[in-house]
Enzyme design. Sequence first.
Site, mmCIF file in Angstrom:
data_model
loop_
_atom_site.group_PDB
_atom_site.id
_atom_site.type_symbol
_atom_site.label_atom_id
_atom_site.label_comp_id
_atom_site.label_asym_id
_atom_site.label_seq_id
_atom_site.Cartn_x
_atom_site.Cartn_y
_atom_site.Cartn_z
ATOM 1 N N GLU A 18 -11.406 -10.087 2.885
ATOM 2 C CA GLU A 18 -10.131 -10.047 3.991
ATOM 3 C C GLU A 18 -10.433 -9.087 5.033
ATOM 4 O OE1 GLU A 18 -6.639 -11.554 0.833
ATOM 5 O OE2 GLU A 18 -7.118 -9.449 1.048
ATOM 6 N N CYS A 58 -10.010 3.003 -8.075
ATOM 7 C CA CYS A 58 -8.927 3.981 -8.158
ATOM 8 C C CYS A 58 -7.760 3.299 -8.424
ATOM 9 C CB CYS A 58 -8.659 4.189 -6.447
ATOM 10 S SG CYS A 58 -10.099 4.871 -5.775
ATOM 11 N N CYS A 95 -5.057 1.099 -6.603
ATOM 12 C CA CYS A 95 -5.509 0.092 -5.643
ATOM 13 C C CYS A 95 -6.024 -1.226 -6.101
ATOM 14 C CB CYS A 95 -6.884 0.480 -4.860
ATOM 15 S SG CYS A 95 -7.509 -0.448 -3.803
ATOM 16 N N CYS A 155 -2.487 -1.229 3.125
ATOM 17 C CA CYS A 155 -3.561 -0.489 2.434
ATOM 18 C C CYS A 155 -3.821 -0.842 0.994
ATOM 19 C CB CYS A 155 -3.355 1.010 2.587
ATOM 20 S SG CYS A 155 -3.513 1.668 4.249
HETATM 21 N N1 SAH Z 1 -12.969 2.835 -0.066
HETATM 22 C C1 SAH Z 1 -12.554 3.580 0.828
HETATM 23 C C2 SAH Z 1 -12.020 2.561 1.985
HETATM 24 C C3 SAH Z 1 -10.508 1.811 1.566
HETATM 25 S S1 SAH Z 1 -9.533 2.587 2.464
HETATM 26 C C4 SAH Z 1 -11.636 4.712 0.537
HETATM 27 O O1 SAH Z 1 -11.155 4.666 -0.485
HETATM 28 O O2 SAH Z 1 -11.405 5.474 1.674
HETATM 29 C C5 SAH Z 1 -8.034 2.190 2.189
HETATM 30 C C6 SAH Z 1 -7.188 3.213 1.832
HETATM 31 O O3 SAH Z 1 -5.863 2.831 1.335
HETATM 32 C C7 SAH Z 1 -7.785 4.404 0.954
HETATM 33 O O4 SAH Z 1 -7.072 5.595 1.558
HETATM 34 C C8 SAH Z 1 -7.011 3.978 -0.134
HETATM 35 O O5 SAH Z 1 -7.168 5.026 -1.158
HETATM 36 C C9 SAH Z 1 -5.680 3.701 0.322
HETATM 37 N N2 SAH Z 1 -5.061 2.820 -0.761
HETATM 38 C C10 SAH Z 1 -5.453 2.109 -1.600
HETATM 39 N N3 SAH Z 1 -4.423 1.377 -2.373
HETATM 40 C C11 SAH Z 1 -3.408 1.811 -2.009
HETATM 41 C C12 SAH Z 1 -2.071 1.234 -2.214
HETATM 42 N N4 SAH Z 1 -1.635 0.457 -3.212
HETATM 43 N N5 SAH Z 1 -1.056 1.953 -1.393
HETATM 44 C C13 SAH Z 1 -1.493 2.691 -0.350
HETATM 45 N N6 SAH Z 1 -2.492 3.057 0.012
HETATM 46 C C14 SAH Z 1 -3.552 2.565 -0.699
#
Ligand code: SAH
Length: 359
Positions: free
Chosen positions: A96, A120, A123, A339
């Site tokens: 995506e 994570c 996520c 995100c």
């Molecule tokens: N792997 C990289 C790139 C992903 S960026 C990283 O972790 O930085 C996506 C961002 O959105 C990251 O900061 C991640 O932690 C955040 N994110 C992931 N799941 C989320 C959620 N459910 N709600 C809000 N932010 C989230």
Amino acid sequence: MPAEKTRPDLAGLDRLELEAALEERGQERFRARQIFRWIYRRGVTDTAAMTDLPLGLRDSLADEFALSTPEIGARHRSSDGTEKFLVALGDGRQIESVFIPETPAMTFCVSTQVGCAMACAFCLTGKMGLVRNLTAGEIAGQVRVLANALNMRQTAFNIVLMGMGEPLHNYDETMRALRILADEHGLAVPARRVTLSTVGLLPALERLAHEPLMPNLAISLHAPSDIQRGELVPINKKYGIAEIIEACRSFPLRRRSRITFEYVLLAGVNDSADDARRLATLLAGLKAKVNLIPLNAAAGIPFDRPSDAAINRFGKILADRGVTVSVRKSRGRDIRAACGQLIVEGQKKSPGQKLAVMI
Ligand code: SAH
């Protein structure tokens, strides 16, 4: 039977590599510039259409190289203008990519992997596990097809590597993609318009500090202590907060630029006043800004978004201590483009993911 020799992908080579590949095949190096203009500036996906190249060269390009272009499948437009693109790769896998208009800049959020290995806890992409790395051609290709589809090849835009995947876990292809995208004969997106977001894979972060082409850096921190962060970002058990902050302190920054620290706010987990104070202490003396991301809740994610009052309290404590802080506006939540909500339905799913998409 000898395996079919895989042909190099014109879309996956940076210009120096393309020049070398052409030269090896008895062609002139400057043709690489023309090819870049066709692919990136004019959005051509077939070497036969590169009409200012001699016919003989067009034929040999078609014989000796591939030109892979990801294909846009579905497009979903959010009520806030954000658009999510389902993009199909050559092997049928899907990723995506998201277009976020007027933030105030135009921004493309692109993926670097199919799925992600970082797992994570909050996520959705993490629930897929890692399926495979994207090639440079596929990473840059997302930008190419989105710019085409949105008629934005001549428009300035930003790129955030915040889609699916951990960019530093696919280091070489990600950096190659950034070189391709920055090329003056192509889309010419300068590194200062690119932000790389990472959980902080330490060896790769240290390598990044020496790259000639330096994107802006965003660190997904999410907690002020190793105990808390280890629960949320499993890789923290290997590369802890102190080491990451140390690497950030010596990270070369452009004039006036800062490292962004992303912090997903989870109700009752990392959003207390104490957490905010500890975060401010951690970042003291760093050229930093904090981007608070209130959780985008989803089925299968065992956390809640804090109340607006809790979000504001957290932000205010940071601001009062001199930390620059912003709250990320959630974009495209109604189409699951926000995100941490990128997850491709219909691919092989882990049990957690099945749960997440069913409800
Ligand atoms: N792997 C990289 C790139 C992903 S960026 C990283 O972790 O930085 C996506 C961002 O959105 C990251 O900061 C991640 O932690 C955040 N994110 C992931 N799941 C989320 C959620 N459910 N709600 C809000 N932010 C989230």
